[in-house]
Design a protein around this motif. Sequence first.
Motif, PDB file in Angstrom:
ATOM      1  N   HIS A   1       0.819  -1.204   0.000  1.00  0.00           N
ATOM      2  CA  HIS A   1       0.000   0.000   0.000  1.00  0.00           C
ATOM      3  C   HIS A   1       0.859   1.262   0.000  1.00  0.00           C
ATOM      4  O   HIS A   1       1.958   1.268   0.535  1.00  0.00           O
ATOM      5  CB  HIS A   1      -0.925   0.012   1.224  1.00  0.00           C
ATOM      6  N   ASN A   2       0.321   2.325  -0.574  1.00  0.00           N
ATOM      7  CA  ASN A   2       0.908   3.668  -0.568  1.00  0.00           C
ATOM      8  C   ASN A   2       2.001   3.846  -1.615  1.00  0.00           C
ATOM      9  O   ASN A   2       2.838   4.730  -1.496  1.00  0.00           O
ATOM     10  CB  ASN A   2       1.426   4.044   0.826  1.00  0.00           C
ATOM     11  N   ILE A   3       2.032   2.994  -2.640  1.00  0.00           N
ATOM     12  CA  ILE A   3       2.997   3.168  -3.728  1.00  0.00           C
ATOM     13  C   ILE A   3       2.454   4.240  -4.671  1.00  0.00           C
ATOM     14  O   ILE A   3       1.294   4.175  -5.083  1.00  0.00           O
ATOM     15  CB  ILE A   3       3.215   1.851  -4.501  1.00  0.00           C
ATOM     16  N   PRO A   4       3.270   5.232  -5.044  1.00  0.00           N
ATOM     17  CA  PRO A   4       2.813   6.231  -6.017  1.00  0.00           C
ATOM     18  C   PRO A   4       2.421   5.545  -7.333  1.00  0.00           C
ATOM     19  O   PRO A   4       2.983   4.498  -7.692  1.00  0.00           O
ATOM     20  CB  PRO A   4       4.036   7.128  -6.212  1.00  0.00           C
ATOM     21  N   LEU A   5       1.482   6.107  -8.053  1.00  0.00           N
ATOM     22  CA  LEU A   5       0.972   5.482  -9.284  1.00  0.00           C
ATOM     23  C   LEU A   5       2.087   5.159 -10.275  1.00  0.00           C
ATOM     24  O   LEU A   5       2.057   4.126 -10.931  1.00  0.00           O
ATOM     25  CB  LEU A   5      -0.074   6.380  -9.941  1.00  0.00           C
ATOM     26  N   GLY A   6       3.084   6.021 -10.393  1.00  0.00           N
ATOM     27  CA  GLY A   6       4.193   5.767 -11.312  1.00  0.00           C
ATOM     28  C   GLY A   6       5.077   4.610 -10.886  1.00  0.00           C
ATOM     29  O   GLY A   6       5.876   4.110 -11.677  1.00  0.00           O
ATOM     30  N   GLY A   7       4.952   4.167  -9.650  1.00  0.00           N
ATOM     31  CA  GLY A   7       5.759   3.063  -9.141  1.00  0.00           C
ATOM     32  C   GLY A   7       5.050   1.730  -9.125  1.00  0.00           C
ATOM     33  O   GLY A   7       5.599   0.740  -8.646  1.00  0.00           O
ATOM     34  N   MET A   8       3.821   1.688  -9.633  1.00  0.00           N
ATOM     35  CA  MET A   8       3.036   0.441  -9.628  1.00  0.00           C
ATOM     36  C   MET A   8       3.478  -0.450 -10.786  1.00  0.00           C
ATOM     37  O   MET A   8       2.751  -0.663 -11.753  1.00  0.00           O
ATOM     38  CB  MET A   8       1.544   0.753  -9.729  1.00  0.00           C
ATOM     39  N   THR A   9       4.707  -0.998 -10.688  1.00  0.00           N
ATOM     40  CA  THR A   9       5.281  -1.797 -11.764  1.00  0.00           C
ATOM     41  C   THR A   9       5.801  -3.135 -11.249  1.00  0.00           C
ATOM     42  O   THR A   9       5.972  -3.327 -10.042  1.00  0.00           O
ATOM     43  CB  THR A   9       6.467  -1.048 -12.415  1.00  0.00           C
ATOM     44  N   ARG A  10       6.077  -4.028 -12.192  1.00  0.00           N
ATOM     45  CA  ARG A  10       6.650  -5.332 -11.862  1.00  0.00           C
ATOM     46  C   ARG A  10       7.998  -5.150 -11.155  1.00  0.00           C
ATOM     47  O   ARG A  10       8.291  -5.824 -10.174  1.00  0.00           O
ATOM     48  CB  ARG A  10       6.837  -6.179 -13.117  1.00  0.00           C
ATOM     49  N   GLN A  11       8.821  -4.198 -11.644  1.00  0.00           N
ATOM     50  CA  GLN A  11      10.139  -3.974 -11.049  1.00  0.00           C
ATOM     51  C   GLN A  11      10.014  -3.560  -9.581  1.00  0.00           C
ATOM     52  O   GLN A  11      10.777  -4.019  -8.732  1.00  0.00           O
ATOM     53  CB  GLN A  11      10.916  -2.894 -11.820  1.00  0.00           C
TER      54      GLN A  11
END
Length: 184
Positions: A76-86
Amino acid sequence: MWVADALSRRYALLSILDTKLLGFEYIKDLYAQDSDFGDVFNACEKVAFGKFYRYDGMMAPKDIVFDSETMWIQLHNIPLGGMTRQTGLKIGSSMGEVVSVDVDEEGIGWGPYLRVQVNINITQPLMRGIISSFNGSKVWIAFQYERLPNFCFCCGIIKHGTTGCPEPAAARSMHGKYEAQYGA
């Protein structure tokens, strides 16, 4: 659920038949190549895989080690640009061995949180979260475990509940008041 039950029953039958019939090893080899159950069958050869453990009938139950569990964890609380597989692989690897990251075919996670499936060591306290950096900003990423079994809110260990905690004093704050570190 049905697949998991079928896998357990099918392997139990194979183990029983293996002890009764000579040459049944051939069918067990086919089972390891099965498209539905082969991955799970091979993964639990030496250690427990989720709820499965290969038992050859010769090992004493006390010798079976259940020290890891595969779980889905919400980040939870990941910025939208960080919602990645990596991001899922990086954060998930801090908890244990990453099995899967729930993203689309382009490697992007959609929704209010990112989900990772991780094989974690259940003899250690569960991690509550981690501080991660996104574009120079430090962000607290809170972890929420899905379908968590019996769990101690005092010390964070899965093996016992709060009433069976060997270290309940660890849940006391500086003021002597009871404060469970992992929620209520």
